[in-house]
Motif scaffolding. Structure first.
Motif, PDB file in Angstrom:
ATOM      1  N   HIS A   1      39.865  45.030  57.160  1.00  0.00           N
ATOM      2  CA  HIS A   1      39.376  44.351  55.767  1.00  0.00           C
ATOM      3  C   HIS A   1      40.153  44.751  54.635  1.00  0.00           C
ATOM      4  O   HIS A   1      40.647  45.754  54.615  1.00  0.00           O
ATOM      5  CB  HIS A   1      37.937  45.026  55.820  1.00  0.00           C
ATOM      6  N   ALA A   2      40.271  43.529  53.671  1.00  0.00           N
ATOM      7  CA  ALA A   2      41.203  43.774  52.534  1.00  0.00           C
ATOM      8  C   ALA A   2      40.369  43.168  51.402  1.00  0.00           C
ATOM      9  O   ALA A   2      39.571  42.258  51.663  1.00  0.00           O
ATOM     10  CB  ALA A   2      42.362  43.238  52.834  1.00  0.00           C
ATOM     11  N   TRP A   3      40.742  43.960  50.260  1.00  0.00           N
ATOM     12  CA  TRP A   3      39.928  43.267  49.201  1.00  0.00           C
ATOM     13  C   TRP A   3      41.106  42.737  47.997  1.00  0.00           C
ATOM     14  O   TRP A   3      42.184  43.581  47.905  1.00  0.00           O
ATOM     15  CB  TRP A   3      39.379  44.490  48.325  1.00  0.00           C
TER      16      TRP A   3
ATOM     17  N   MET B   1      42.156  39.504  44.584  1.00  0.00           N
ATOM     18  CA  MET B   1      41.625  38.604  43.888  1.00  0.00           C
ATOM     19  C   MET B   1      42.992  37.756  43.359  1.00  0.00           C
ATOM     20  O   MET B   1      44.089  38.291  43.432  1.00  0.00           O
ATOM     21  CB  MET B   1      41.096  39.184  42.272  1.00  0.00           C
ATOM     22  N   THR B   2      42.597  36.475  42.910  1.00  0.00           N
ATOM     23  CA  THR B   2      43.893  35.654  42.576  1.00  0.00           C
ATOM     24  C   THR B   2      44.737  36.545  41.264  1.00  0.00           C
ATOM     25  O   THR B   2      45.819  36.495  41.607  1.00  0.00           O
ATOM     26  CB  THR B   2      43.306  34.479  41.765  1.00  0.00           C
ATOM     27  N   GLU B   3      43.993  37.355  40.604  1.00  0.00           N
ATOM     28  CA  GLU B   3      44.662  38.252  39.550  1.00  0.00           C
ATOM     29  C   GLU B   3      45.411  39.283  40.146  1.00  0.00           C
ATOM     30  O   GLU B   3      46.150  39.878  39.584  1.00  0.00           O
ATOM     31  CB  GLU B   3      43.609  38.676  38.373  1.00  0.00           C
TER      32      GLU B   3
ATOM     33  N   LYS C   1      34.023  49.101  54.597  1.00  0.00           N
ATOM     34  CA  LYS C   1      34.436  48.990  53.137  1.00  0.00           C
ATOM     35  C   LYS C   1      35.573  48.431  52.781  1.00  0.00           C
ATOM     36  O   LYS C   1      36.256  48.044  53.602  1.00  0.00           O
ATOM     37  CB  LYS C   1      34.266  50.671  52.588  1.00  0.00           C
ATOM     38  N   GLN C   2      35.809  48.098  51.271  1.00  0.00           N
ATOM     39  CA  GLN C   2      36.824  47.428  51.093  1.00  0.00           C
ATOM     40  C   GLN C   2      38.206  48.152  51.090  1.00  0.00           C
ATOM     41  O   GLN C   2      39.374  47.592  50.808  1.00  0.00           O
ATOM     42  CB  GLN C   2      36.788  46.570  49.892  1.00  0.00           C
ATOM     43  N   GLY C   3      38.006  49.371  51.333  1.00  0.00           N
ATOM     44  CA  GLY C   3      39.223  50.393  51.767  1.00  0.00           C
ATOM     45  C   GLY C   3      39.833  51.071  50.406  1.00  0.00           C
ATOM     46  O   GLY C   3      39.540  51.019  49.294  1.00  0.00           O
TER      47      GLY C   3
ATOM     48  N   GLY D   1      35.683  42.524  37.309  1.00  0.00           N
ATOM     49  CA  GLY D   1      34.061  41.854  37.520  1.00  0.00           C
ATOM     50  C   GLY D   1      33.440  42.399  38.616  1.00  0.00           C
ATOM     51  O   GLY D   1      32.146  41.812  39.146  1.00  0.00           O
ATOM     52  N   ASP D   2      34.039  43.077  39.803  1.00  0.00           N
ATOM     53  CA  ASP D   2      33.283  43.487  40.945  1.00  0.00           C
ATOM     54  C   ASP D   2      32.577  44.913  40.690  1.00  0.00           C
ATOM     55  O   ASP D   2      33.201  45.714  40.048  1.00  0.00           O
ATOM     56  CB  ASP D   2      34.543  43.820  42.078  1.00  0.00           C
ATOM     57  N   ILE D   3      31.243  45.002  41.003  1.00  0.00           N
ATOM     58  CA  ILE D   3      30.788  46.190  40.829  1.00  0.00           C
ATOM     59  C   ILE D   3      30.644  47.030  42.226  1.00  0.00           C
ATOM     60  O   ILE D   3      30.532  46.620  43.372  1.00  0.00           O
ATOM     61  CB  ILE D   3      29.193  46.053  40.780  1.00  0.00           C
TER      62      ILE D   3
ATOM     63  N   ASP E   1      28.716  44.151  44.476  1.00  0.00           N
ATOM     64  CA  ASP E   1      28.558  42.788  44.151  1.00  0.00           C
ATOM     65  C   ASP E   1      29.428  42.301  42.998  1.00  0.00           C
ATOM     66  O   ASP E   1      30.148  43.179  42.861  1.00  0.00           O
ATOM     67  CB  ASP E   1      27.238  43.051  43.418  1.00  0.00           C
ATOM     68  N   ARG E   2      29.250  40.883  42.867  1.00  0.00           N
ATOM     69  CA  ARG E   2      30.175  40.756  41.661  1.00  0.00           C
ATOM     70  C   ARG E   2      29.110  40.786  40.304  1.00  0.00           C
ATOM     71  O   ARG E   2      28.065  40.899  40.633  1.00  0.00           O
ATOM     72  CB  ARG E   2      30.050  38.994  41.524  1.00  0.00           C
ATOM     73  N   SER E   3      29.750  41.180  39.111  1.00  0.00           N
ATOM     74  CA  SER E   3      28.595  41.561  38.075  1.00  0.00           C
ATOM     75  C   SER E   3      27.677  40.628  38.025  1.00  0.00           C
ATOM     76  O   SER E   3      26.512  41.060  37.646  1.00  0.00           O
ATOM     77  CB  SER E   3      29.685  42.183  36.827  1.00  0.00           C
TER      78      SER E   3
ATOM     79  N   GLY F   1      35.225  29.166  50.075  1.00  0.00           N
ATOM     80  CA  GLY F   1      34.237  29.635  51.105  1.00  0.00           C
ATOM     81  C   GLY F   1      33.402  30.872  50.960  1.00  0.00           C
ATOM     82  O   GLY F   1      32.895  31.552  51.695  1.00  0.00           O
ATOM     83  N   LYS F   2      32.984  31.084  49.551  1.00  0.00           N
ATOM     84  CA  LYS F   2      32.212  32.085  49.067  1.00  0.00           C
ATOM     85  C   LYS F   2      30.719  31.274  48.859  1.00  0.00           C
ATOM     86  O   LYS F   2      30.584  30.432  48.504  1.00  0.00           O
ATOM     87  CB  LYS F   2      32.873  32.884  47.892  1.00  0.00           C
ATOM     88  N   PHE F   3      29.840  32.304  48.747  1.00  0.00           N
ATOM     89  CA  PHE F   3      28.620  31.662  48.484  1.00  0.00           C
ATOM     90  C   PHE F   3      28.346  31.179  47.138  1.00  0.00           C
ATOM     91  O   PHE F   3      28.918  32.428  46.394  1.00  0.00           O
ATOM     92  CB  PHE F   3      27.290  32.648  48.961  1.00  0.00           C
TER      93      PHE F   3
END
Ligand code: AMP
Length: 537
Positions: free
Chosen positions: A323-325, A327-329, A357-359, A416-418, A431-433, A522-524
Motif C-alpha cells: 500500500h502506498a500513498w 499525490m500528483t504534487e 495504513k498508508q505507511g 488536504g488529507d486528514i 479522509d480528504r478534508s 477511479g476515485k469516488f
C-alpha cells in the motif's frame, strides 16, 4: 569548507545513457490496439527516443516548450517520456478520462505547442481539438491506417529524425522536465511541474529496498496510466534499472491483465484499488486458473486499500499488496506501507492492520499534521491535515496564484488529507478534508467505514459521505454496490460494523446502487453523491 565531489547534474539523459550502456538488450513489451504484442529492446527504444528529440526540434520545438501526450501506456509513450525532456522541453501528459472542457482548459493553460495523440483516441481528441491552440498534432498511427489530413504521422516523423544529430540536454538539473495537472474534483485543474532532479531522485528512492525494492531482474507492468502522475514514476525507474517493462495498451480489463501477468511472468505491478477489486473477483471465481507465481508485489495507491482486500489477496491467492500513498504534487510517492522489523514479529492481524495504513514516509519526505490547535501528536488518534516537504514535492503550482495557501510560509505543502500519525510514524488517511463527516462536532472517517464495509461478503464497493442533519449538522450515509447474486440490509451491515466503530459513526442511511460515480482516475466522486442525497457538493 566546500566538499570536493563532482557537481554531477541529475538529468534524464543520464538515465538514457545508462539504459544504452547497461541494458540495451532488455525488453519493452506493449499490447497493441489489435491485441498483438509489440516487443523491442531498450537499445531500440533509446535510438528512437533520440530520433524523436531531433525531429521535434526540426519542427521548431525549443527547450522549455510543452509537448502534450494524449496516449495510453505503450512503447511510443515511453519514447516521448524521454525524447521530450532529452533536449530540455517539457513532457505534458493529458488525462484522457477528463471532460473535453477540462482538457481544453489544461492544454491552453499549459500553452502546449505540440500534442501527440493515439490514433485510437482521435474520437476523444475531436471533442476539444478545435478549441486548443497547438502548432502541431502528431498521431501515433494504427498499423496500416492513414493519419487524418493536417496531422503528422509519428512514425514518419521519427524516420526523418537522424539520431546522430541528437545532443543531450546538459543544463541545470532543476529545469522542468514534465508536467501533470491535478485531477481534483473541485476548482480548476492545477499544473505540477517536475524537474529532472526531482524525477531522478524519485526514481532512486522508489527503486530502493525501502521503496518498491526493484531490481534489474524485475518484470514491471504499470496498470496505472502514464497520464496519472507519470505512472507513479515506473517508466523512469524501470528504464533506470533495466527492468523488463510491459505496457498493457488500452486493455485494462482483468482477463487481459491476468493473461499478461501469467504469460510475461510479471513480478511487480501497480494500480488503483478499483483495478485490484476487479482482479480479485476474477481470481475468486476461477481459483488456480492463472499461474501468478512470479508476481511478488502489487502496488496499490490512489485510494485506500482496505485490509479485507489485502488479506483476501494474501490468504486466498498468495499475492502480496504493498500500500502506498501519494499525490500528483508528490511525484507521487510519499509513503509506503512496509512493515518495520518490530511489526513483522507481531500477530498476523496486527500486520494486516498496519499494511492497510498508508505507511511510513519515504526517505527524504518529511511529514507533520496540523489540527485547529496546532501540530498534532503522533499518537495514532488525533486527526490533522497532513503536510509534507521533500525534494520531489511541489513548491508551487504552474502559473496559478489561487492556491498559494496550499504552501505554508515555512516551506511545507498542505495535502488536504486528514490523517493520524502513530508513534511508529505510520500515516493513516482518514479522509480528504472536504470529505470528512462532521457529526455533532466529532469527525467520522468515511475511509474507515468504506474499508470495513468492503470486508462484508455481500459488498463489492462502498462509498460513505455526509448528508445534512438538523441536529448533528452532518451524518454518514453509504452507497453500496452488492456482489452479483448477493443481498443484505442496512441493519445487517450496521451490525457488521458495530464491533469496530463508536455507535455515532454508523451510517444513518444506505442506498443500494448499481454503480458509484468515479473521477477520471477511479476515485469516488463524493461531491456527486452528496448532491444527489440532499447535501451540498
Ligand atoms: P492524485 O493527485 O489524483 O493522485 O490524488 C491524490 C489523493 O489521492 C491524495 O491526496 C489522497 O487523498 C488520495 N490517495 C492517494 N493514495 C491513497 C491511499 N493509499 N489511501 C488513501 N487515499 C489515497
Amino acid at each position: 569548507m566546500k566538499g570536493l565531489m563532482m557537481n554531477y547534474q541529475l538529468t534524464l539523459p543520464t538515465i538514457m545513457r545508462r539504459a544504452e550502456m547497461l541494458h540495451s538488450k532488455k525488453e519493452v513489451i506493449t499490447r497493441l490496439p489489435d491485441k498483438s504484442l509489440h516487443r523491442y529492446t531498450y537499445g531500440e527504444c533509446i535510438t528512437r527516443t533520440k530520433k524523436l528529440s531531433v525531429a521535434l526540434q526540426q519542427l521548431g520545438v525549443k527547450a522549455g516548450d510543452r509537448v502534450a501526450t494524449f496516449c495510453w501506456n505503450h512503447y511510443q509513450h515511453l519514447e516521448i517520456y524521454f525524447g521530450v525532456p532529452a533536449f530540455g522541453a517539457v513532457l505534458h501528459t493529458l488525462n484522457l478520462r477528463l471532460s473535453a472542457e477540462d482538457l481544453e482548459y489544461i492544454v491552453n493553460h499549459a500553452a502546449d505547442k505540440v500534442i501527440i495523440v493515439d490514433q485510437v483516441l482521435l474520437p476523444l481528441f475531436d471533442k476539444f481539438k478545435d478549441k486548443i491552440k497547438v502548432k502541431h498534432v502528431i498521431v501515433i498511427p494504427n498499423a496500416g491506417q492513414p493519419v487524418p489530413e493536417g496531422m503528422l504521422n509519428y512514425e514518419e516523423l521519427l524516420a526523418a529524425g537522424d539520431e546522430k544529430k541528437y545532443v543531450p540536454f546538459e543544463g541545470d538539473e532543476n529545469t522542468a522536465a514534465a508536467m501533470c495537472y491535478t485531477s481534483g474534483t473541485t476548482g480548476k485543474p492545477k499544473g505540477v511541474l517536475y524537474s529532472h532532479r526531482s524525477i531522478v531522485l524519485h526514481s532512486m528512492v522508489s527503486a530502493y529496498a525501502e521503496g518498491l525494492s526493484l531490481l534489474e531482474s524485475d518484470v514491471v507492468l504499470p496498470v496505472v496510466p502514464m497520464f496519472h502522475v507519470n505512472a507513479w514514476g515506473l517508466p523512469f525507474t524501470s528504464t533506470m534499472l533495466g527492468c523488463t517493462i510491459i505496457f498493457p495498451g488500452p486493455y485494462l480489463d482483468p482477463p487481459s491483465l491476468l493473461e499478461l501477468f501469467e504469460n510475461e511472468k510479471v513480478t511487480v505491478t501497480a494500480g488503483v484499488p478499483t483495478i485490484w477489486l476487479g482482479i480479485l473477483n476474477v481470481l475468486d471465481a476461477a481459483p488456480g486458473k492463472y499461474n501468478l507465481s512470479a508476481l511478488r508485489c502489487m502496488v496499490v495507491g490512489g485510494s485506500a486499500a482496505p485490509a479485507a482486500v489485502i488479506k483476501s489477496f494474501q490468504e486466498r491467492h498468495g499475492l502480496s499488496i504493498l500500500h502506498a500513498w501519494g499525490m500528483t504534487e508528490t511525484s507521487p510517492i510519499g509513503s509506503l506501507g512496509i512493515l518495520t522489523g518490530e511489526i513483522q514479529k507481531e500477530d498476523k492481524e496486527v500486520q494486516y492492520a498496519y499494511r492497510a495504513k498508508q505507511g511510513r514516509p519515504a526517505s527524504f519526505v518529511e511529514i507533520r499534521a496540523r489540527s485547529e490547535s496546532g501540530l498534532i501528536p503522533w499518537d495514532g488518534k488525533t486527526m490533522g491535515e497532513l503536510e509534507v516537504r521533500g525534494p520531489w514535492i511541489a513548491s508551487a503550482y504552474y502559473n496559478s496564484e489561487e492556491e498559494a495557501d496550499k504552501f505554508t510560509a515555512d516551506g511545507w505543502f498542505r495535502t488536504g488529507d486528514i490523517v493520524t500519525i502513530d508513534s511508529r510514524a505510520y500515516i493513516e488517511i482518514k479522509d480528504r478534508s472536504k470529505d470528512v463527516i462532521k457529526s455533532g462536532g466529532e469527525w467520522i472517517s468515511s475511509v474507515a467505514l468504506e474499508s470495513a464495509l468492503i470486508g462484508h461478503p455481500a459488498v463489492a464497493e462502498a462509498a460513505v459521505f455526509a448528508i445534512p442533519h438538523e441536529k448533528w449538522v452532518e451524518r454518514p450515509m453509504a452507497c453500496v454496490v452488492l456482489k452479483e447474486g448477493k443481498t443484505t440490509t442496512q441493519d445487517e451491515l450496521n451490525s457488521f460494523l458495530a464491533p469496530h466503530f463508536a455507535k455515532f459513526s454508523l451510517p444513518d442511511a444506505y442506498a443500494f446502487v448499481k454503480e458509484i460515480p468515479k473521477t477520471s482516475v477511479g476515485k469516488f466522486k463524493k461531491s456527486v453523491l452528496r448532491e444527489q442525497y440532499g447535501g451540498s457538493a
